[in-house]
Design a protein around this motif. Sequence first.
Motif, short mmCIF file in Angstrom:
data_model
loop_
_atom_site.label_atom_id
_atom_site.label_comp_id
_atom_site.label_asym_id
_atom_site.label_seq_id
_atom_site.Cartn_x
_atom_site.Cartn_y
_atom_site.Cartn_z
N PHE A 415 27.46 -18.22 10.88
CA PHE A 415 27.92 -19.56 11.24
C PHE A 415 28.77 -20.14 10.12
O PHE A 415 28.80 -19.62 9.00
CB PHE A 415 26.72 -20.50 11.47
N SER A 416 29.45 -21.23 10.45
CA SER A 416 30.17 -21.98 9.42
C SER A 416 29.17 -22.65 8.50
O SER A 416 28.11 -23.12 8.94
CB SER A 416 31.07 -23.04 10.05
N ALA A 417 29.51 -22.72 7.22
CA ALA A 417 28.58 -23.28 6.23
C ALA A 417 28.26 -24.74 6.51
O ALA A 417 27.18 -25.24 6.18
CB ALA A 417 29.16 -23.14 4.84
N GLY A 418 29.20 -25.46 7.14
CA GLY A 418 28.99 -26.87 7.42
C GLY A 418 27.95 -27.14 8.48
O GLY A 418 27.60 -28.29 8.73
N GLN A 419 27.43 -26.08 9.10
CA GLN A 419 26.42 -26.22 10.14
C GLN A 419 25.17 -26.92 9.59
O GLN A 419 24.45 -27.60 10.33
CB GLN A 419 26.03 -24.83 10.67
N SER A 420 24.90 -26.77 8.30
CA SER A 420 23.67 -27.31 7.73
C SER A 420 23.68 -28.82 7.60
O SER A 420 22.62 -29.45 7.58
CB SER A 420 23.42 -26.69 6.35
N ASP A 421 24.86 -29.43 7.51
CA ASP A 421 24.94 -30.89 7.33
C ASP A 421 26.32 -31.36 7.79
O ASP A 421 27.19 -31.62 6.97
CB ASP A 421 24.70 -31.24 5.86
N PRO A 422 26.52 -31.50 9.10
CA PRO A 422 27.85 -31.83 9.62
C PRO A 422 28.32 -33.22 9.20
O PRO A 422 27.52 -34.11 8.89
CB PRO A 422 27.66 -31.78 11.14
N ALA A 423 29.64 -33.38 9.20
CA ALA A 423 30.22 -34.71 9.00
C ALA A 423 30.11 -35.47 10.32
O ALA A 423 29.95 -34.86 11.39
CB ALA A 423 31.68 -34.58 8.58
N LEU A 424 30.17 -36.78 10.25
CA LEU A 424 30.05 -37.62 11.44
C LEU A 424 31.26 -38.53 11.54
O LEU A 424 31.59 -39.25 10.59
CB LEU A 424 28.77 -38.46 11.37
N VAL A 425 31.92 -38.47 12.68
CA VAL A 425 33.08 -39.32 12.93
C VAL A 425 32.72 -40.31 14.03
O VAL A 425 32.17 -39.93 15.08
CB VAL A 425 34.32 -38.50 13.34
N TYR A 426 33.02 -41.59 13.79
CA TYR A 426 32.69 -42.63 14.76
C TYR A 426 33.98 -43.29 15.24
O TYR A 426 34.89 -43.56 14.45
CB TYR A 426 31.79 -43.70 14.13
N LEU A 427 34.03 -43.55 16.54
CA LEU A 427 35.14 -44.27 17.15
C LEU A 427 34.55 -45.52 17.79
O LEU A 427 33.67 -45.42 18.66
CB LEU A 427 35.85 -43.40 18.19
N GLU A 428 35.02 -46.68 17.36
CA GLU A 428 34.45 -47.95 17.84
C GLU A 428 35.52 -48.80 18.50
O GLU A 428 36.62 -48.96 17.98
CB GLU A 428 33.83 -48.72 16.68
N SER A 429 35.17 -49.37 19.64
CA SER A 429 36.05 -50.29 20.34
C SER A 429 36.02 -51.64 19.63
O SER A 429 34.95 -52.20 19.40
CB SER A 429 35.62 -50.46 21.80
N LYS A 430 37.17 -52.17 19.26
CA LYS A 430 37.22 -53.43 18.52
C LYS A 430 36.76 -54.62 19.36
O LYS A 430 36.21 -55.58 18.83
CB LYS A 430 38.64 -53.67 18.00
N ASP A 431 36.98 -54.55 20.67
CA ASP A 431 36.56 -55.67 21.53
C ASP A 431 35.24 -55.39 22.23
O ASP A 431 34.86 -56.09 23.17
CB ASP A 431 37.65 -55.98 22.56
#
Length: 719
Positions: A415-431
């Motif tokens: 597996f990819s090494a990042g599997q152990s602790d993935p990054a998190l991306v958030y998309l938020e609606s301003k309204d």
Amino acid sequence: MFRRVGRFAVHRPWLTIVAWIIAAVALGMLAPGLKSTRDQAEFLPSHYESVKAGKLQERAFPQTEQSASIIVFKRADGGKLTAADKQDVVKVSNGLQDKHYEKIAKVATGPQAVSPNGEIALANIVSTDKDLNNQKLLDSVKQLRKDAKPLLGNTQLKMGVTGQAASTVDAMESSGDTDGLIMMATLVLIVVLLAVIFRSPLIAILPVIIIAVVASVANGLIGTAAKVGGLKADASISQILIVVLFGIGTDYILFLLFRYRELLRAGKEPKEALAEAVARVGETIASAAGAVIASFLALLLSTMGMLAAMGPSLAIAVAVTLVAALTLVPAVFSLLGRAAFWPSKAWKKTPKNRMANAVGGLVSRRPAAVALLSTVVLAVLAVGAFSFKNKFDMDSQLPAKLESVQAMKDLQKGFSAGQSDPALVYLESKDKAPLDKGELEAFRGKIAAVEGVAQVAPAVPSKDGSVAQYTVVTKDKPTADKAIRVVGDDLRDAAHAAAPKNTEALVGGTSAVLADVEKAVAHDYKVVFPVAGLAIMVILGLLLRSLVAPVYLMLAVALGYGATLGSTVWLFQDVKGEDGMLFMLPIIIYLFVVAIGTDYNILMVARLREEVRKGVPPRQAIRTAVAQSAPTVASAAIILAGTFGVLILADNSMLQQMGFAVAFGILLTAFVMAMLLVPTVTSLLGHKAWWPGHQDAVRPSGPDDHQAVADAPSYSGHR
């Protein structure tokens, strides 16, 4: 002032000692203890993107479960997993799940947890607590490892546990009882060295007891300030506090005892000698402590909450140590009198000190040559500092034999090494309106296209649909430099650019936090260091009543700092071949080498000024100052350097770097800077070193020799 303080402590010893004991007991019993703080908001200001992402996660996805570690399965012979092996993976995972560990919600695996090449299978350890450093969780991970061994008995499988919680467990165990090791090494060094110097069991043991009392008072005051005054203090400072209290405390006690013994040899009575010793070195100790306190308080300007909290706490400890050195220490030795030196009678005779006298003679005879050679040596060593590379991957500095390190290597085979602790991306609606599903998928495609990203899971919407969370697996380990660069720069840029109209993208997770920490550290280098240097210069100016001396003293300190960092870089990056250094190393060198090491420069210059004021020729003044101060400086430096030098024996590369840097830096400061460079430069400058004051003016000896009797300058500084 210092004469009055000394007389009070010497002539009212029991009152002074009882007051200290009452303070130590009361604060030890009543003061609140320090609590550990692991909230990332406490370590970074709220304007950093990773902190904003963490706050958004708490608001939009308030669930408490979080992946804590990963179990990595492979065949013992290294081959591909068979159908029977995959069934055994499920059985072992279910068996561990049935143990119901505290703080572990589940141990889960499935068909999708088998690597594409069929060699590796994973099981996820999910925590019920977001704090992955929780001690109960760490204990459960340790117990899980033990319980897995019998479950693997009748299988062809081998397994290891990696990930954040498992790495924390291994890091703690690999460092062993480092705090205890530091404490024992410090105590042994103090006792042995003092016994060798003074040949007295009482003097060897008393400083340890005195510093223990000081530690109780300091910890109590820090805890009280944290609760009552709003001071942010963390229990993690306990290790560094041990070294500060014992290192600085021993320094100040040695400063006083060496002068006390010198005055006894001159024929003074014990109480008179003690009071006179406080009067003569009190200003030196107070100035040295002031420089250290100013350096620590400069950390308040740090954007790193951990350092901003550490500064005031350490400043309080140094302030308490200063008061103890001027009151408690003379009070204790006042009661003992000459008996403090029992059974030795060597204190009665002035030692030959051949080495110290030889150094003093060399410095006085060849000041220009010694100054040039010292500067060249420090400058050459400082060249290595330009090759310093920050490294944030703490796991890579752990011994390769540890289970979490081996398991991570196995995980990367499938597996990819990042599997152990993935990054998190958030998309938020301003309204706060629900996000469009088509836009969510398009956004996912754009961030998945970033080089260095292995995969991006489909968006997980919040309950109201206004926030979406993407799990991003990087090709490299989350703490590796490449992953930090990918997440902190490329992924963030791509996410910000790809965010649909009326939405905002935020990137969080371990790699994002480390990217922000790197920015915070870079900021601190530009702000904290100059402010601390300016504060130290002001204190030196007040002590020496000079505008010239503080300038060349700080230039010498800066050169010593560079030489320390450069030597460490050359040893670990160039000789040992490591690809980077502990990112906190420059701050650590600043705390212990610059701040504490300045004590030795202050002691040397203050003694030189004292000798010049007696009207002796310049060369004789330098020779006497160096010869008399060298044993004090050498003893104090060896104790402090030895304390940190013990860390070189650790398996952890991070601790090795820290131990070598501080130990070598302290020795450079003491033996090259304080004994050679500073006195020779002072000698070469002569009367100009004290401009615009007349601190080198000849003054009469006697009880009031601290007062100036003439307004006219002395030209004893001219060569």
